[in-house]
Motif scaffolding. Structure first.
Motif, PDB file in Angstrom:
ATOM      1  N   MET A   1      48.755 182.936 -18.198  1.00 21.35           N
ATOM      2  CA  MET A   1      48.017 181.830 -17.544  1.00 21.35           C
ATOM      3  C   MET A   1      49.170 181.056 -16.953  1.00 21.35           C
ATOM      4  N   PRO A   2      48.826 180.941 -15.575  1.00 16.32           N
ATOM      5  CA  PRO A   2      49.710 180.275 -15.023  1.00 16.32           C
ATOM      6  C   PRO A   2      49.747 178.528 -15.189  1.00 16.32           C
ATOM      7  N   ALA A   3      50.819 177.805 -14.995  1.00 17.47           N
ATOM      8  CA  ALA A   3      51.039 176.552 -15.359  1.00 17.47           C
ATOM      9  C   ALA A   3      50.019 175.810 -14.433  1.00 17.47           C
ATOM     10  N   PRO A   4      49.651 174.635 -15.055  1.00 17.32           N
ATOM     11  CA  PRO A   4      48.511 173.805 -14.362  1.00 17.32           C
ATOM     12  C   PRO A   4      49.109 173.044 -13.419  1.00 17.32           C
ATOM     13  N   VAL A   5      50.351 173.008 -13.104  1.00 19.82           N
ATOM     14  CA  VAL A   5      51.005 171.895 -12.043  1.00 19.82           C
ATOM     15  C   VAL A   5      51.990 172.967 -11.330  1.00 19.82           C
ATOM     16  N   LEU A  13      50.167 160.162 -16.251  1.00 24.12           N
ATOM     17  CA  LEU A  13      50.283 160.763 -17.722  1.00 24.12           C
ATOM     18  C   LEU A  13      50.585 159.498 -18.492  1.00 24.12           C
ATOM     19  N   VAL A  14      50.228 159.770 -19.634  1.00 21.03           N
ATOM     20  CA  VAL A  14      50.431 158.736 -20.982  1.00 21.03           C
ATOM     21  C   VAL A  14      51.441 159.670 -21.747  1.00 21.03           C
ATOM     22  N   ARG A  27      51.197 165.285 -22.147  1.00 22.46           N
ATOM     23  CA  ARG A  27      50.491 166.390 -22.354  1.00 22.46           C
ATOM     24  C   ARG A  27      49.244 166.380 -21.283  1.00 22.46           C
ATOM     25  N   MET A  28      49.078 167.608 -20.613  1.00 25.81           N
ATOM     26  CA  MET A  28      47.705 167.588 -19.769  1.00 25.81           C
ATOM     27  C   MET A  28      46.915 168.883 -20.308  1.00 25.81           C
ATOM     28  N   ASN A  29      45.982 168.420 -21.051  1.00 22.61           N
ATOM     29  CA  ASN A  29      45.205 169.425 -21.762  1.00 22.61           C
ATOM     30  C   ASN A  29      45.790 170.412 -22.650  1.00 22.61           C
ATOM     31  N   GLY A  30      46.853 169.945 -22.915  1.00 26.79           N
ATOM     32  CA  GLY A  30      47.820 170.958 -24.174  1.00 26.79           C
ATOM     33  C   GLY A  30      48.888 171.202 -23.550  1.00 26.79           C
ATOM     34  N   PHE A  31      49.148 171.066 -22.153  1.00 29.86           N
ATOM     35  CA  PHE A  31      50.311 171.624 -21.529  1.00 29.86           C
ATOM     36  C   PHE A  31      51.257 170.518 -21.450  1.00 29.86           C
ATOM     37  N   VAL A  32      52.520 170.782 -21.924  1.00 31.59           N
ATOM     38  CA  VAL A  32      53.651 169.791 -22.128  1.00 31.59           C
ATOM     39  C   VAL A  32      54.245 169.451 -20.854  1.00 31.59           C
ATOM     40  N   ALA A  46      54.102 160.252 -12.300  1.00 30.21           N
ATOM     41  CA  ALA A  46      55.282 160.967 -12.392  1.00 30.21           C
ATOM     42  C   ALA A  46      55.453 162.096 -11.393  1.00 30.21           C
ATOM     43  N   ARG A  47      56.168 162.467 -10.808  1.00 30.82           N
ATOM     44  CA  ARG A  47      56.803 163.550  -9.876  1.00 30.82           C
ATOM     45  C   ARG A  47      57.087 164.793 -10.674  1.00 30.82           C
ATOM     46  N   VAL A  48      56.577 165.807 -10.492  1.00 25.98           N
ATOM     47  CA  VAL A  48      56.673 167.167 -10.958  1.00 25.98           C
ATOM     48  C   VAL A  48      58.335 167.548 -10.353  1.00 25.98           C
ATOM     49  N   THR A  49      59.349 167.852 -11.341  1.00 23.14           N
ATOM     50  CA  THR A  49      60.601 168.324 -10.465  1.00 23.14           C
ATOM     51  C   THR A  49      60.966 169.743 -10.945  1.00 23.14           C
ATOM     52  N   LYS A  50      60.294 170.320 -12.192  1.00 18.91           N
ATOM     53  CA  LYS A  50      60.490 171.820 -12.681  1.00 18.91           C
ATOM     54  C   LYS A  50      59.385 172.319 -13.274  1.00 18.91           C
ATOM     55  N   VAL A  51      58.956 173.491 -13.040  1.00 19.38           N
ATOM     56  CA  VAL A  51      57.777 174.109 -13.878  1.00 19.38           C
ATOM     57  C   VAL A  51      58.332 175.351 -14.288  1.00 19.38           C
ATOM     58  N   LYS A  52      58.129 175.357 -15.600  1.00 21.85           N
ATOM     59  CA  LYS A  52      58.289 176.728 -16.418  1.00 21.85           C
ATOM     60  C   LYS A  52      57.169 177.115 -17.124  1.00 21.85           C
ATOM     61  N   GLY A  53      57.233 178.363 -17.713  1.00 22.57           N
ATOM     62  CA  GLY A  53      55.940 178.974 -18.301  1.00 22.57           C
ATOM     63  C   GLY A  53      55.284 178.104 -19.252  1.00 22.57           C
ATOM     64  N   ARG A  54      55.899 177.386 -20.041  1.00 18.10           N
ATOM     65  CA  ARG A  54      55.258 176.737 -21.106  1.00 18.10           C
ATOM     66  C   ARG A  54      55.258 175.053 -21.104  1.00 18.10           C
ATOM     67  N   HIS A  55      55.955 174.656 -20.058  1.00 13.63           N
ATOM     68  CA  HIS A  55      56.121 173.189 -19.901  1.00 13.63           C
ATOM     69  C   HIS A  55      56.549 172.884 -18.564  1.00 13.63           C
ATOM     70  N   ALA A  56      56.482 171.867 -18.211  1.00 14.50           N
ATOM     71  CA  ALA A  56      57.188 171.065 -16.867  1.00 14.50           C
ATOM     72  C   ALA A  56      58.006 170.064 -16.913  1.00 14.50           C
ATOM     73  N   GLU A  57      58.718 169.782 -16.258  1.00  9.70           N
ATOM     74  CA  GLU A  57      59.635 168.361 -16.262  1.00  9.70           C
ATOM     75  C   GLU A  57      59.215 167.429 -14.943  1.00  9.70           C
ATOM     76  N   ALA A  58      59.225 166.367 -15.073  1.00 10.59           N
ATOM     77  CA  ALA A  58      58.926 165.251 -14.157  1.00 10.59           C
ATOM     78  C   ALA A  58      59.882 164.048 -14.190  1.00 10.59           C
ATOM     79  N   LEU A  59      59.587 163.080 -13.187  1.00  9.30           N
ATOM     80  CA  LEU A  59      60.346 161.904 -13.198  1.00  9.30           C
ATOM     81  C   LEU A  59      59.400 160.708 -13.061  1.00  9.30           C
ATOM     82  N   ALA A  60      59.494 159.863 -13.911  1.00 10.03           N
ATOM     83  CA  ALA A  60      58.505 158.894 -13.701  1.00 10.03           C
ATOM     84  C   ALA A  60      58.944 158.009 -12.541  1.00 10.03           C
TER      85      ALA A  60
END
Length: 454
Positions: A1-5, A13-14, A27-32, A46-60
């Motif tokens: 399943m592809p990442a949602p971002v 985000l909270v 979390r976004m519907n369980g996606f970290v 937050a701006r997404v800086t990196k996307v991996k299979g099971r999570h993403a990284e972002a900067l507030a």
């Protein structure tokens, strides 16, 4: 399943909690999503800086609704400076987050359903606690300056006017060296161009003795040595002045030194003992909390005076010498020859005759150490951040020591080592305690007691 971002998406985000390493967890519907500069309870954009299979990284990029746990950071350089991550998070919440991260690692990685964690030991002081600071030089329009790398950047150094982690004395000495460097017409080293002269300034302070050691690190070349020494000799606390030359691009300070003036080492006092400290010798950088950490380690060791103790990764012998009065003998191994020399000297300085120190790789030294000392009853481990290597762990496991006191600076590698020690060698975690040595940073120290089950 592809990442949602996708990269560069902006998300609202909270932040729920803090992950080990310091990023907020949302979390976004369980996606970290790991959010840098997000604190528990924040609602952020937050701006997404990196996307991996099971999570993403972002900067507030914007705090839409600040957490009630936020406080005002006292440092003018925060958050641009990379030295601190959590000056704007209430200290009680920092401590609780670190305790939770240790528990999570032991459960998730270590496979321990209900870890026997004791209440975390809070720092005695949350500012002005460090006994060692390594500053980098940077070139400014006014000349060389001294500071720390900007958060997330290897190529930019922030000119520091005051650091809240060092003492007033440390700040004054840094400013004196900066002012001296500007009068030399030499430039700060440029990491991208590999040009310039001044590279680092290292200050080590005996917090219980008031003595200071200074190490200047430069590229090869001449400089006004006499005036450098003269500037520093204005500070009566400075007892030792060293110079190191770094000929390589790598940013390192653990280098051979030339003594410019004074003694080759300074003294510190810990747990009623005296320790001589040279430029490259390892000592915990929070003196007050090092004493508390050592007391926890001694308590966990449960010594009666009849035990042969091994201290592996022993540094300058601080834990070994603190334990020596309650042990039959203590045998220590450390990779740094300079630290071993300090340990031997420290034993003599304190009149301790039942401790021996050897230089070598821990994994390769176990067999010879066993021939010399016999089987140990207690082994103290204080490995680097990567934890015990597979070879060291296997060789230690084969000995079957009844009790292991593991001092860890990384809960994830601690948990991984504990899992293997349980599965392969029959050890169980009996006690564990987080000791907060480094307020406002993600770094975590944990002391764990393991006992072998028959």
């Amino acid at each position: 399943m592809p990442a949602p971002v996708t990269r560069d998406d902006e998300l609202e985000l909270v932040v729920d909690s803090l992950a080990y390493g310091g990023n907020g967890v949302a979390r976004m519907n369980g996606f970290v999503v790991f959010v840098r500069r997000g604190l528990p309870g924040d609602r952020v954009r937050a701006r997404v800086t990196k996307v991996k299979g099971r999570h993403a990284e972002a900067l507030a990029v914007e705090v839409l609704e600040p957490s009630p746990l936020r406080v005002e950071a006292p440092c003018d350089h925060y958050p641009a400076c990379g030295g601190c991550r959590f000056q704007d998070l209430a200290y009680e919440s920092q401590l609780s987050a670190k305790e939770d991260q240790v528990r999570d690692a032991l459960v998730r990685i270590g496979g321990i359903a209900d870890p026997p964690l004791e209440p975390a030991l809070p720092a005695e002081s949350i500012f002005r606690y460090r006994n060692k600071l390594e500053y980098s030089f940077t070139q400014t329009p006014s000349g060389p300056a001294l500071g720390f790398h900007k958060a997330g950047r290897w190529d930019e150094v922030l000119d520091i006017s005051e650091c809240w982690l060092t003492t007033e004395l440390g700040n004054r000495i840094r400013e004196a060296v900066r002012n001296w460097s500007r009068g030399t017409e030499l430039r700060a080293y440029d990491q991208a161009e590999h040009t310039g002269f001044f590279r680092h300034l290292v200050l080590r302070e005996g917090r219980n003795t008031g003595q200071m050691l200074v190490q200047l690190v430069t590229a090869p070349g001449d400089y006004p040595r006499d005036s450098f020494v003269a500037v520093l000799r204005r500070f009566p606390e400075i007892r030792s002045i060293h110079h190191s030359v770094n000929e390589r691009p790598a940013e390192v300070t653990n280098l051979p030194t030339t003594l410019l003036w004074g003694d080759d080492a300074i003294e510190e006092e810990l747990c009623g003992l005296k320790f001589r400290i040279r430029p490259n010798a390892f000592l915990q950088t929070n003196t007050a909390m090092a004493e508390r950490l050592y007391r926890v380690a001694v308590e966990y060791a449960g010594l009666t005076g009849e035990e042969t103790v091994w201290d592996l990764y022993s540094g300058i012998g601080s834990i070994a010498l603190v334990m020596a009065k309650d042990a039959l003998t203590v045998w220590s191994v450390e990779t740094s020859e300079e630290s071993v020399a300090c340990a031997i000297e420290n034993a003599e300085l304190n009149g301790i005759t039942n401790a021996a120190f050897f230089a070598g790789d821990v994994a390769d030294s176990v067999a010879e150490l066993r021939e010399r000392s016999g089987d140990p009853k207690v082994v103290v481990l204080d490995p680097p951040r990567a934890g015990l290597s597979g070879k060291a762990l296997r060789r230690l496991g084969r000995i079957g020591v009844p009790r292991i006191v593991y001092v860890s600076c990384n809960p994830t590698t601690l948990a991984g080592n504990l899992k293997q020690l349980r599965a392969d060698w029959g050890y169980e975690l009996k006690r564990a305690r987080t000791v907060d040595m480094f307020p406002h940073t993600p770094h975590i120290e944990t002391v764990a007691l393991l006992e072998r089950q028959d």
